[in-house]
Write a protein that holds these residues in place. Structure first.
Motif, mmCIF file in Angstrom:
data_model
loop_
_atom_site.group_PDB
_atom_site.id
_atom_site.type_symbol
_atom_site.label_atom_id
_atom_site.label_comp_id
_atom_site.label_asym_id
_atom_site.label_seq_id
_atom_site.Cartn_x
_atom_site.Cartn_y
_atom_site.Cartn_z
ATOM 1 N N LEU A 233 0.832 -1.208 0.000
ATOM 2 C CA LEU A 233 0.000 0.000 0.000
ATOM 3 C C LEU A 233 0.866 1.258 0.000
ATOM 4 O O LEU A 233 0.602 2.204 -0.755
ATOM 5 N N TRP A 268 -9.240 5.415 8.072
ATOM 6 C CA TRP A 268 -9.577 4.239 7.261
ATOM 7 C C TRP A 268 -8.343 3.558 6.671
ATOM 8 O O TRP A 268 -8.487 2.634 5.877
ATOM 9 N N ASN A 271 -8.318 -0.196 7.163
ATOM 10 C CA ASN A 271 -9.217 -0.866 6.219
ATOM 11 C C ASN A 271 -8.504 -1.109 4.901
ATOM 12 O O ASN A 271 -8.588 -2.211 4.320
ATOM 13 N N GLU A 272 -7.774 -0.082 4.422
ATOM 14 C CA GLU A 272 -7.091 -0.213 3.143
ATOM 15 C C GLU A 272 -5.955 -1.232 3.216
ATOM 16 O O GLU A 272 -5.681 -1.928 2.231
ATOM 17 N N TRP A 275 -7.696 -4.484 2.839
ATOM 18 C CA TRP A 275 -8.081 -4.697 1.440
ATOM 19 C C TRP A 275 -6.869 -5.135 0.624
ATOM 20 O O TRP A 275 -6.976 -6.026 -0.235
ATOM 21 N N THR A 276 -5.714 -4.529 0.897
ATOM 22 C CA THR A 276 -4.491 -4.919 0.199
ATOM 23 C C THR A 276 -4.120 -6.360 0.545
ATOM 24 O O THR A 276 -3.586 -7.092 -0.303
ATOM 25 N N ALA A 287 -13.785 -1.204 -4.922
ATOM 26 C CA ALA A 287 -13.783 0.172 -4.421
ATOM 27 C C ALA A 287 -15.024 0.904 -4.906
ATOM 28 O O ALA A 287 -14.998 2.097 -5.146
ATOM 29 N N LEU A 309 -7.819 7.004 -2.978
ATOM 30 C CA LEU A 309 -8.134 6.109 -4.091
ATOM 31 C C LEU A 309 -7.303 6.426 -5.326
ATOM 32 O O LEU A 309 -7.321 5.672 -6.292
#
Length: 443
Positions: A233, A268, A271-272, A275-276, A287, A309
């Motif tokens: 990320l 957040w 969260n990312e 997701w990664t 997304a 994003l």
């Protein structure tokens, strides 16, 4: 046991003052009362953090919003951090800001650990005649029983506060999520914190059995996944920093607004990262409506103007580098399998008579670690999943149908191979299981 010895065993040099004047006034109370008050204090502290942030935004806003609305938004955002969906300006928000949730978890763990430590110290003080109250009998039973009671006394008032706030805001339909959030944040976290302070582990029920090393392996694999996901990320943000900065400048939030926008996105970031992690495992994540990002292909669709994003790829493509990161997830599973086998081997070697772990048992142990890690990852991805509204940003998070298949396969295979190779490399002359044979000295 003397008070000094008990304090040393628990990592404390000085027991609380018998008159109740300790370094922490809250833990000077009886443990039941301290648990209830701690739940109220933690809830209030979490809400005040959100209120401070929202108040700063309100001060820099020229829209003429009343402070009552600020209080309502602050309460809803605090509830959202506890897993309760919020309704902001008529938009349903279900994406939990795990960054703020982590702050609340740290506060819960710190408060419960302090109360449990105080109960241990009080038992030592009672043995020397310094104190005699309900704390002296709190640990009369097993540490596990007391940890459960302490967690219950903390979780119930915390759960009640969440339920009351949810209903006072006029959202009785969210009472169910409020209960689940209270049980998870107030119950599970407090139980783990109290158990750790009291040196109680659920796996102690099978000490020396198959559970030896499993927890260490799962934690090692999960930690490796988080680290790799954070690196990926961060690298993507650096690679696409022009796009991120461009979107930020298009929004033109100004100096103060830019700081607030950045802080809001920080909430957040966990969260990312999760997701990664789903991306690393090959399942990918969405997304928004019509989007999918995975190691082998990307379908960005129309992304909203959110600076973070901007780190996502803008075109549909496949990359061989994605397969390299896919293998990195398997290596993380292999690390968990290796850690579990070494911990298991140490436990078996301490038996009387000592024994060894065969290659097949090592591979099977690695497989168990991989599957349990996959379950943990899927649960974490569910917590990181949600949305803003019911349209374009309705579905944000891991692609769960793919994840529940790929996570056990990737992590299970990696951990099984890692466990087997660890056994072979450390004892190449060993064949099948022989846990009752004398342990061979390791090189």
């Amino acid at each position: 046991m003397s008070a000094h010895e008990t304090g040393t065993a628990t990592g404390e040099d000085d027991a609380p003052d018998p008159k109740g004047r300790g370094p922490q006034g809250l833990v000077a109370l009886p443990w039941r009362m301290a648990s209830v008050l701690a739940a109220v204090v933690v809830a209030a502290a979490g809400w005040l953090i959100v209120l401070a942030f929202c108040s700063l935004v309100w001060l820099g806003d020229d829209a003429g919003t009343s402070y009552q609305q600020v209080l309502e938004v602050s309460t809803q955002f605090w509830l959202l951090a506890n897993g309760v969906p919020a309704s902001l300006d008529g938009v349903r928000v279900s994406l939990v800001p795990l960054g703020l949730s982590a702050v609340i978890v740290v506060m819960v763990a710190s408060a419960v650990s302090a109360i449990a430590r105080k109960a241990v110290l009080s038992r030592g003080a009672t043995s020397t005649g310094v104190r005699s109250n309900e704390d002296s009998g709190a640990l009369a039973g097993s540490s596990g029983a007391f940890a459960l009671r302490l967690a219950a006394w903390f979780a119930i008032p915390y759960l009640v506060i969440l339920g009351l706030c949810t209903n006072l805001l006029g959202h009785p339909q969210s009472t169910g999520p409020a209960i689940l959030g209270g049980l998870l944040v107030g119950g599970v976290v407090s139980l783990l914190s109290a158990g750790r302070t009291l040196h109680w582990r659920a796996t102690g029920l099978s000490q020396g059995g198959w559970m030896s090393g499993v927890l260490a392996g799962v934690l090692a694999a999960a930690a490796a996944l988080v680290i790799v996901a954070a690196v990926v990320l961060g690298g993507s943000l650096l690679t696409h920093q022009r796009d991120v900065i461009g979107i930020h400048q298009q929004l033109a939030p100004g100096g103060f607004g830019g700081i607030m926008l950045a802080l809001l996105q920080v909430m957040w970031i966990p969260n990312e990262v999760l997701w990664t992690m789903s991306w690393l495992l090959g399942a990918g994540f969405t997304a928004g409506a019509g989007t999918l990002f995975s190691p082998t292909a990307s379908h960005p669709g129309q992304l909203p103007a959110i600076p973070m994003l901007g780190a996502l790829p803008t075109g549909a493509h496949s990359s061989a580098l994605g397969l390299v990161w896919f293998l990195a997830a398997a290596v993380a599973g292999a690390l968990g399998g290796a850690v579990a086998v070494r911990a298991r081997r140490d436990a078996v070697a301490r038996r009387l008579p000592p024994g060894t772990v065969g290659h097949d048992s090592a591979a099977l142990l690695g497989l168990v670690v991989g599957l349990l890690t996959a379950v943990l990852v899927c649960f974490a991805e569910l917590l990181a999943k949600g949305g803003f509204g019911e349209q374009q940003l309705a579905g944000l998070g891991a692609s769960m149908p793919h994840l529940v298949v790929l996570a056990p396969c990737v992590l299970g295979a990696g951990a099984m191979i890692g466990g087997y190779l660890t056994s072979v490399l450390s004892h190449p002359d060993m064949g099948s299981d022989d846990e009752s044979a004398p342990a061979r000295p390791e090189d």
